[in-house]
Design a protein around this motif. Structure first.
Motif, PDB file in Angstrom:
ATOM      1  N   THR A 158       0.969  -1.113   0.003  1.00 45.85           N
ATOM      2  CA  THR A 158      -0.336   0.124  -0.205  1.00 45.85           C
ATOM      3  C   THR A 158       0.841   1.601  -0.275  1.00 45.85           C
ATOM      4  O   THR A 158       0.325   1.984  -0.643  1.00 45.85           O
ATOM      5  CB  THR A 158      -1.131   0.188   1.299  1.00 45.85           C
ATOM      6  N   LYS A 159       1.701   1.123   0.874  1.00 46.50           N
ATOM      7  CA  LYS A 159       2.823   2.359   0.810  1.00 46.50           C
ATOM      8  C   LYS A 159       3.548   2.998  -0.704  1.00 46.50           C
ATOM      9  O   LYS A 159       3.036   4.273  -0.662  1.00 46.50           O
ATOM     10  CB  LYS A 159       3.796   2.444   2.276  1.00 46.50           C
ATOM     11  N   GLY A 216     -11.932  11.991   5.668  1.00 49.05           N
ATOM     12  CA  GLY A 216     -10.180  12.236   4.318  1.00 49.05           C
ATOM     13  C   GLY A 216      -9.850  11.582   5.423  1.00 49.05           C
ATOM     14  O   GLY A 216      -8.977  12.697   6.018  1.00 49.05           O
ATOM     15  N   SER A 217     -10.148  10.360   6.109  1.00 47.88           N
ATOM     16  CA  SER A 217      -8.728  10.184   7.154  1.00 47.88           C
ATOM     17  C   SER A 217      -7.690   9.190   6.358  1.00 47.88           C
ATOM     18  O   SER A 217      -7.613   7.774   6.317  1.00 47.88           O
ATOM     19  CB  SER A 217      -9.799   8.939   7.630  1.00 47.88           C
ATOM     20  N   CYS A 218      -7.000   9.992   5.510  1.00 44.30           N
ATOM     21  CA  CYS A 218      -5.867   9.152   5.412  1.00 44.30           C
ATOM     22  C   CYS A 218      -4.952   7.935   5.676  1.00 44.30           C
ATOM     23  O   CYS A 218      -4.697   7.247   5.180  1.00 44.30           O
ATOM     24  CB  CYS A 218      -5.040  10.073   3.856  1.00 44.30           C
ATOM     25  N   ASP A 219      -5.082   8.694   6.838  1.00 42.55           N
ATOM     26  CA  ASP A 219      -3.504   8.332   7.596  1.00 42.55           C
ATOM     27  C   ASP A 219      -3.746   6.921   7.943  1.00 42.55           C
ATOM     28  O   ASP A 219      -3.172   5.641   7.828  1.00 42.55           O
ATOM     29  CB  ASP A 219      -2.968   8.808   8.841  1.00 42.55           C
ATOM     30  N   GLU A 220      -4.997   6.578   8.254  1.00 40.35           N
ATOM     31  CA  GLU A 220      -5.857   5.937   8.884  1.00 40.35           C
ATOM     32  C   GLU A 220      -5.770   4.710   7.668  1.00 40.35           C
ATOM     33  O   GLU A 220      -6.331   4.146   8.436  1.00 40.35           O
ATOM     34  CB  GLU A 220      -7.338   5.662   9.439  1.00 40.35           C
ATOM     35  N   ASN A 242      -5.628   2.196  -6.017  1.00 36.87           N
ATOM     36  CA  ASN A 242      -6.087   3.720  -7.229  1.00 36.87           C
ATOM     37  C   ASN A 242      -6.197   4.616  -5.850  1.00 36.87           C
ATOM     38  O   ASN A 242      -5.327   5.683  -5.966  1.00 36.87           O
ATOM     39  CB  ASN A 242      -6.717   3.129  -8.276  1.00 36.87           C
ATOM     40  N   TYR A 243      -7.239   4.530  -5.264  1.00 31.35           N
ATOM     41  CA  TYR A 243      -7.907   5.621  -4.520  1.00 31.35           C
ATOM     42  C   TYR A 243      -6.528   6.121  -3.654  1.00 31.35           C
ATOM     43  O   TYR A 243      -6.596   6.714  -3.521  1.00 31.35           O
ATOM     44  CB  TYR A 243      -9.034   4.721  -3.210  1.00 31.35           C
ATOM     45  N   ILE A 244      -6.208   4.819  -3.602  1.00 35.89           N
ATOM     46  CA  ILE A 244      -4.671   5.251  -2.273  1.00 35.89           C
ATOM     47  C   ILE A 244      -4.068   5.907  -2.918  1.00 35.89           C
ATOM     48  O   ILE A 244      -3.171   6.548  -2.514  1.00 35.89           O
ATOM     49  CB  ILE A 244      -3.984   3.695  -1.796  1.00 35.89           C
ATOM     50  N   SER A 245      -3.220   5.395  -3.933  1.00 35.28           N
ATOM     51  CA  SER A 245      -2.179   6.092  -4.570  1.00 35.28           C
ATOM     52  C   SER A 245      -3.317   7.913  -5.201  1.00 35.28           C
ATOM     53  O   SER A 245      -2.535   8.715  -4.863  1.00 35.28           O
ATOM     54  CB  SER A 245      -2.502   5.901  -6.714  1.00 35.28           C
ATOM     55  N   ASP A 252      -5.375  14.156   3.444  1.00 32.96           N
ATOM     56  CA  ASP A 252      -6.863  14.291   4.608  1.00 32.96           C
ATOM     57  C   ASP A 252      -7.571  14.958   3.765  1.00 32.96           C
ATOM     58  O   ASP A 252      -8.076  15.466   4.458  1.00 32.96           O
ATOM     59  CB  ASP A 252      -6.190  14.657   5.443  1.00 32.96           C
ATOM     60  N   ARG A 253      -7.238  16.498   3.302  1.00 34.76           N
ATOM     61  CA  ARG A 253      -8.974  16.801   2.824  1.00 34.76           C
ATOM     62  C   ARG A 253      -9.868  16.249   2.523  1.00 34.76           C
ATOM     63  O   ARG A 253      -9.842  14.801   1.908  1.00 34.76           O
ATOM     64  CB  ARG A 253      -8.620  17.203   0.875  1.00 34.76           C
TER      65      ARG A 253
END
Lengths: 277, 105
Positions: A158-159, A216-220, A242-245, A252-253
């Protein structure tokens, strides 16, 4: 310098067309309305180039050569495949590729550790054509197709998908031309294709996923949605990568607009939009 | 015979429109290009999807073959229930994986 002015995350669920006769027509009209709104919001940001990130479905790439990420550098982006148009009733798409931008992404990526493969004569499948047909049916804005591997195991963790988005943000910012760039990521929520759980969904996980997207919970999301975690919810849930990209760009917007209600008879059809101008 | 060749044979049937039409019409000459066992060849010709699953056809590839031959719902009714718990090297790849993937740094 160039600027990413907008981002779209869109389902590429082919059942929107394949199963349209079985769909709840009110829900389907609501979905068409959501795509129409996304199309208008994207147009308002006046992009000169669209970078499209989507996975191939073992159509153009096969098990003998499955690069994690590829850039299509040829002159045209066209598709989908014959069975997707004739059997699944999917619309076609044929547009120019922004070849200078594609070549720059290819070179910078390799120099920065995103080891892109290069594709030239490559037909894109419905993961590209379905979202693009909805959000820019005119096909008049040059695109850069970035083809991802979500099905040829092992997948990159994922990273690295997140890193792809971060790289694209840096890359666009480095372009000297005053280009306005939109990024469209093509994905799906929980879904299984061809496996024993086909047609079954873990709605608790799906609801959690939608909550994370809406907040927008990007980090989680990046920390918890490992490849095995996603695939346990359905073998095609890996398309969420693809969403992660895209999270590497929007971070986090919260999306300015998001539609995620399922369409009975069709399934999950999420679409989200960010105005980054 | 190999899992790779079996997958390649099925891909060749559905990715090319002429091959699909020939297959629908009972013409299987194209299969001679691939190194298939007699059991694999028979499973393809007889459209035995559960057996093809057990022979380790990738789920996406298997579903695409079905998609050019049958309505989507046919697969849900006639294949999905019969492959529950049946090993498939592609499907099973991550299902036993431990959460060893590092979080983003």
């Amino acid at each position: 310098m160039a600027t990413i002015v907008s981002a779209v995350a869109s389902t590429h669920n082919p059942r929107i067309f394949w199963n349209r006769d079985q769909a709840d027509q009110n829900a389907l009209q609501r979905l068409y309305g959501a795509f129409d709104q996304t199309r208008k919001l994207l147009a308002e940001t006046r992009p000169d180039v669209i970078i499209a990130v989507a996975n191939d479905h073992l159509d153009g790439l096969f098990l003998d050569n499955m690069p994690a990420f590829s850039v299509v550098t040829g002159p045209r982006a066209f598709g989908p495949y014959w069975y997707e148009t004739e059997i699944m009733n999917l619309p076609g798409y044929d547009g120019l590729i922004a070849q200078d931008a594609a070549a720059s992404i290819l070179r910078s990526g390799r120099e920065e550790g995103i080891f892109f493969s290069q594709l030239n004569d490559f037909k894109v499948d419905h993961a590209f054509t379905l979202p693009l047909s909805f959000v820019r049916p005119e096909a008049d804005i040059p695109i850069v197709p970035i083809v991802t591997n979500a099905f040829g195991y092992p997948l990159v963790p994922t990273k690295h998908w997140f890193g792809l988005g971060q790289f694209l943000a840096r890359e666009v910012a480095s372009w000297p031309a005053h280009l306005r760039v939109a990024v469209v990521a093509s994905f799906n929520l929980t879904v299984e294709v061809g496996g024993p759980k086909a047609g079954k969904y873990n709605m608790d996980f799906t609801r959690w996923l939608v909550e994370m997207m809406s907040a927008g919970s990007c980090d989680e999301m990046v920390a918890s949605l490992t490849v095995p975690r996603l695939i346990r919810e359905g073998n095609s849930t890996s398309e969420f990568l693809n969403y992660i990209s895209l999270l590497g760009i929007v971070e986090d917007r919260k999306p300015n607009f998001i539609e995620h209600k399922p369409v009975p008879g069709v399934g999950m059809c999420p679409v989200a939009f960010w105005n980054l101008a | 015979m190999s899992v790779y060749d079996l997958n390649r044979a099925i891909h060749a049937i559905y990715i090319n429109r002429d091959n699909t039409i020939a297959f629908r019409n009972g013409q299987f000459d194209m299969l001679a290009r691939f190194d298939l066992s007699s059991e694999e060849h028979t499973a393809i010709v007889e459209r035995d999807f559960p057996k093809l699953w057990a022979f380790h056809v990738h789920p996406i590839i298997l579903f695409h073959l079905s998609a050019v031959l049958n309505p989507r719902e046919w697969y849900m009714a006639n294949v999905a229930p019969k492959i529950v718990g049946v090993p498939n090297q592609f499907y099973d790849y991550y299902l036993t994986a431990e959460e060893t993937e590092p979080a983003v740094s």
